[in-house]
Enzyme design. Structure first.
Site, mmCIF file in Angstrom:
data_model
loop_
_atom_site.group_PDB
_atom_site.id
_atom_site.type_symbol
_atom_site.label_atom_id
_atom_site.label_comp_id
_atom_site.label_asym_id
_atom_site.label_seq_id
_atom_site.Cartn_x
_atom_site.Cartn_y
_atom_site.Cartn_z
ATOM 1 N N LYS A 259 0.837 -1.209 0.000
ATOM 2 C CA LYS A 259 0.000 0.000 0.000
ATOM 3 C C LYS A 259 0.868 1.253 0.000
ATOM 4 O O LYS A 259 0.615 2.189 -0.766
ATOM 5 C CB LYS A 259 -0.930 -0.040 1.223
ATOM 6 C CG LYS A 259 -1.922 1.085 1.292
ATOM 7 C CD LYS A 259 -3.165 0.672 2.045
ATOM 8 C CE LYS A 259 -2.978 0.600 3.553
ATOM 9 N NZ LYS A 259 -2.859 1.936 4.182
ATOM 10 N N SER A 260 1.889 1.282 0.831
ATOM 11 C CA SER A 260 2.738 2.481 0.905
ATOM 12 C C SER A 260 3.422 2.760 -0.430
ATOM 13 O O SER A 260 3.477 3.908 -0.890
ATOM 14 C CB SER A 260 3.817 2.290 1.980
ATOM 15 O OG SER A 260 3.240 2.212 3.247
ATOM 16 N N ASP B 141 2.174 -1.479 11.715
ATOM 17 C CA ASP B 141 0.852 -1.898 11.234
ATOM 18 C C ASP B 141 0.572 -3.375 11.522
ATOM 19 O O ASP B 141 -0.557 -3.831 11.362
ATOM 20 C CB ASP B 141 0.728 -1.631 9.729
ATOM 21 C CG ASP B 141 0.731 -0.140 9.427
ATOM 22 O OD1 ASP B 141 0.434 0.660 10.329
ATOM 23 O OD2 ASP B 141 1.031 0.222 8.274
ATOM 24 N N GLY C 172 -4.923 7.904 5.497
ATOM 25 C CA GLY C 172 -4.033 8.876 6.122
ATOM 26 C C GLY C 172 -2.812 9.159 5.267
ATOM 27 O O GLY C 172 -2.323 10.291 5.213
ATOM 28 N N ARG D 105 -7.497 -3.221 9.777
ATOM 29 C CA ARG D 105 -6.573 -4.159 10.433
ATOM 30 C C ARG D 105 -7.189 -4.772 11.701
ATOM 31 O O ARG D 105 -6.830 -5.882 12.089
ATOM 32 C CB ARG D 105 -5.232 -3.490 10.717
ATOM 33 C CG ARG D 105 -4.550 -3.019 9.432
ATOM 34 C CD ARG D 105 -3.065 -2.880 9.513
ATOM 35 N NE ARG D 105 -2.585 -2.044 8.423
ATOM 36 C CZ ARG D 105 -2.396 -2.441 7.168
ATOM 37 N NH1 ARG D 105 -2.624 -3.695 6.818
ATOM 38 N NH2 ARG D 105 -1.970 -1.600 6.242
ATOM 39 N N ARG E 117 2.763 5.985 -3.216
ATOM 40 C CA ARG E 117 3.904 6.809 -3.648
ATOM 41 C C ARG E 117 4.088 6.738 -5.145
ATOM 42 O O ARG E 117 4.429 7.725 -5.794
ATOM 43 C CB ARG E 117 5.173 6.359 -2.909
ATOM 44 C CG ARG E 117 5.158 6.796 -1.432
ATOM 45 C CD ARG E 117 6.094 5.970 -0.591
ATOM 46 N NE ARG E 117 6.253 6.452 0.774
ATOM 47 C CZ ARG E 117 5.369 6.258 1.763
ATOM 48 N NH1 ARG E 117 4.232 5.614 1.523
ATOM 49 N NH2 ARG E 117 5.607 6.720 2.970
ATOM 50 N N ARG F 155 -6.031 1.678 18.065
ATOM 51 C CA ARG F 155 -5.868 0.222 17.946
ATOM 52 C C ARG F 155 -5.535 -0.460 19.262
ATOM 53 O O ARG F 155 -5.861 -1.633 19.438
ATOM 54 C CB ARG F 155 -4.800 -0.103 16.889
ATOM 55 C CG ARG F 155 -5.313 0.133 15.492
ATOM 56 C CD ARG F 155 -4.317 -0.205 14.412
ATOM 57 N NE ARG F 155 -4.976 -0.080 13.120
ATOM 58 C CZ ARG F 155 -4.347 0.087 11.954
ATOM 59 N NH1 ARG F 155 -3.024 0.159 11.924
ATOM 60 N NH2 ARG F 155 -5.030 0.183 10.833
ATOM 61 N N ARG G 232 -8.190 11.814 12.763
ATOM 62 C CA ARG G 232 -6.751 11.527 12.862
ATOM 63 C C ARG G 232 -5.916 12.809 12.791
ATOM 64 O O ARG G 232 -6.263 13.740 12.072
ATOM 65 C CB ARG G 232 -6.349 10.540 11.757
ATOM 66 C CG ARG G 232 -7.079 9.211 11.954
ATOM 67 C CD ARG G 232 -6.649 8.176 10.979
ATOM 68 N NE ARG G 232 -5.238 7.868 11.105
ATOM 69 C CZ ARG G 232 -4.581 7.116 10.222
ATOM 70 N NH1 ARG G 232 -5.189 6.647 9.149
ATOM 71 N NH2 ARG G 232 -3.306 6.854 10.405
HETATM 72 C C1 S3P Z 1 2.635 4.707 6.204
HETATM 73 C C2 S3P Z 1 3.287 4.992 7.364
HETATM 74 C C3 S3P Z 1 2.846 4.534 8.687
HETATM 75 C C4 S3P Z 1 1.854 3.399 8.572
HETATM 76 C C5 S3P Z 1 0.804 3.665 7.539
HETATM 77 C C6 S3P Z 1 1.441 3.863 6.178
HETATM 78 C C7 S3P Z 1 3.170 5.244 4.940
HETATM 79 O O1 S3P Z 1 2.202 5.592 9.361
HETATM 80 O O2 S3P Z 1 1.242 3.136 9.812
HETATM 81 O O3 S3P Z 1 -0.105 2.570 7.462
HETATM 82 O O4 S3P Z 1 2.775 4.771 3.852
HETATM 83 O O5 S3P Z 1 3.998 6.157 4.997
HETATM 84 P P1 S3P Z 1 3.028 6.750 10.112
HETATM 85 O O6 S3P Z 1 3.924 7.362 9.149
HETATM 86 O O7 S3P Z 1 1.995 7.695 10.603
HETATM 87 O O8 S3P Z 1 3.748 6.065 11.215
#
Ligand code: S3P
Length: 429
Positions: free
Chosen positions: A23-24, A313, A93, A386, A28, A344, A121
């Site tokens: 996902k991250s 996560d 987020g 999750r 990006r 969580r 958030r």
């Molecule tokens: C993420 C960073 C993490 C993670 C989120 C995805 C990202 O959060 O918990 O699910 O893609 O950069 P934080 O950067 O707030 O720790």
């Protein structure tokens, strides 16, 4: 899938599965491609609601996206324009915080919002550093919560020392730094995931990393190829289920093994699980491998300090697994869990206690004493994917009892194929 779901599977689980895209990295790839010159071809993009939020956002900023077989091709706009409407980031987020970093430097007015979970958030963590760079941003409730209103400005490079290790905040600042005047420096207290640094470097950014310090200078990006590795945060549900159910053997194919993300594998090994990593390779700047976990008797561990950002996560499902380990598992330094898609610590603590777990909550973590056979329960998932998936795994440790999840629509934010894969692995046993 909407509405309540009753889980009544039996372990062990066996088989292999292709891990869906990270996902991250998926977020990006779309966002950075929209900032580049020339097309970017993305292979293995995660098809899930969170990434769709970024997809719609970059289209609103003028990028064009099309599918070519299993590729997504992103054509960036000549220059990013003022969005003609509010950008709805849904549950995501990452979309909201990374977009804030980009839009702080784009002339025009932008408004970022999201669903009820995202609007609870914190955003001050991006508002403050971006303001220090000259950004004009305002958010609801004393700049604490979305919606976030941004009046794009010419930014100036600044040095930032982060109080929490957060890849989202680090990335927002680095993205702002791409178009700022002068040098931008971010220092973290512990290393968070480094996908942004890797991808920006590959796309031609002037970025350097020295331990916990990242420096970026104004630079243009060029499009190219992105190959998205499998998401360890999704695979974690099956790897943990297998670890805790003797007789299980599960292989995650194409799993991303970026060391800033593999805390889970280290913890599973420390608990005594049999973890085998084969076929290690690197593609488009991100390592990956095929990883097999076999079930065995587990021992309690302590998870704290620099380990926490490497598995943040995965902590909900690790809390579930800790109920099956011999002894007292302690999780500390994980206060960030309280500001994820739900609180969580609280939500998992309540759900596990209702399932018969022996759990004690702290402000920044918990202690779980096991092993405990879990019992059936009803869970409020609170729009948190999750939590829903972790409690579906908990049901496997409830020896045939039922766990009712009140709403699993949230699973689609990151892992729409979760239940079909779980069914297949359960049948494989
Ligand atoms: C993420 C960073 C993490 C993670 C989120 C995805 C990202 O959060 O918990 O699910 O893609 O950069 P934080 O950067 O707030 O720790």
């Amino acid at each position: 899938m909407k509405g309540p779901v009753t889980c009544r599977r039996r372990g062990p689980i066996r088989g292999s599965f292709e891990v869906p895209g990270d996902k991250s990295v998926s977020h990006r790839s779309l966002l950075f491609a929209a900032l580049a010159v020339g097309e970017t071809r993305v292979r293995g993009l995660l098809r899930a609601e969170d990434v769709h939020s970024t997809w719609k956002a970059v289209e609103r900023l003028g990028a064009r996206l099309r599918e070519e077989g299993d590729l997504v091709v992103v054509t960036p706009p000549a220059r990013l324009g003022e969005p003609d409407d509010v950008i709805d980031c849904g549950n995501s987020g990452t979309s909201l915080r990374l977009l804030a970093g980009v839009l702080a430097g784009v002339p025009g007015l932008s408004v970022l919002t999201g669903d009820a979970s995202l609007r609870r958030r914190p955003v001050k963590r991006v508002v403050e550093p971006l303001r220090r760079m000259g950004g004009i941003l305002e958010a609801r409730d004393g700049d604490r919560l979305p919606p976030l209103v941004i009046r794009g400005q010419r930014l100036r490079g600044t040095r930032h020392v982060l109080a929490v290790a957060s890849a989202q905040v680090k990335s927002a600042i680095l993205l702002a730094g791409l178009s700022a005047d002068g040098e931008t420096v971010v220092e973290e207290p512990a290393l968070s995931r480094d996908h942004t640094e890797r991808m920006l470097r590959r796309m031609g950014a002037d970025i350097s990393v020295d331990g916990l310090r990242v420096t970026i200078r104004p630079s243009g990006l060029r499009g190219g190829e992105v190959d998205v590795p499998g998401d360890i945060s999704s695979a974690a549900f099956f790897l943990c289920a297998a670890a805790g159910l003797p007789g299980s053997e599960v292989t995650a194919l194409g799993l991303g093994t970026n060391p800033t993300r593999t805390g889970l594998l280290d913890v599973l090994r420390a608990m005594g699980a049999d973890v085998e990593v084969v076929n290690e390779r690197e593609s488009a700047g991100e390592p990956r491998a095929d990883v097999t976990v076999r079930g065995s008797g587990l021992e309690a561990v302590t998870i704290e300090g620099a380990m926490v950002p490497r598995l943040i996560d995965e902590l909900p499902v690790l809390m579930v697994l800790a109920t099956q380990a011999e002894g007292r598992t302690v999780i500390r330094d994980a206060k960030e869990l309280r500001v994820k898609e739900s609180d969580r610590l609280l939500v998992m603590g309540e759900a596990l206690a209702a399932a018969g777990a022996r759990i004690e909550l702290f402000d920044d973590g918990c202690a779980i004493t096991g092993p405990t056979p879990l019992r059936g329960t009803s869970v409020r998932t609170r729009m948190d994917h999750r939590v829903a998936m972790s409690m579906a795994v908990a049901q496997l440790f409830a020896a045939g009892h039922e766990v009712v999840l009140d709403d699993v629509a949230c699973v689609d934010t990151s892992f729409p194929s979760f239940f079909p894969i779980l069914d297949r692995l359960s049948e494989g046993a």
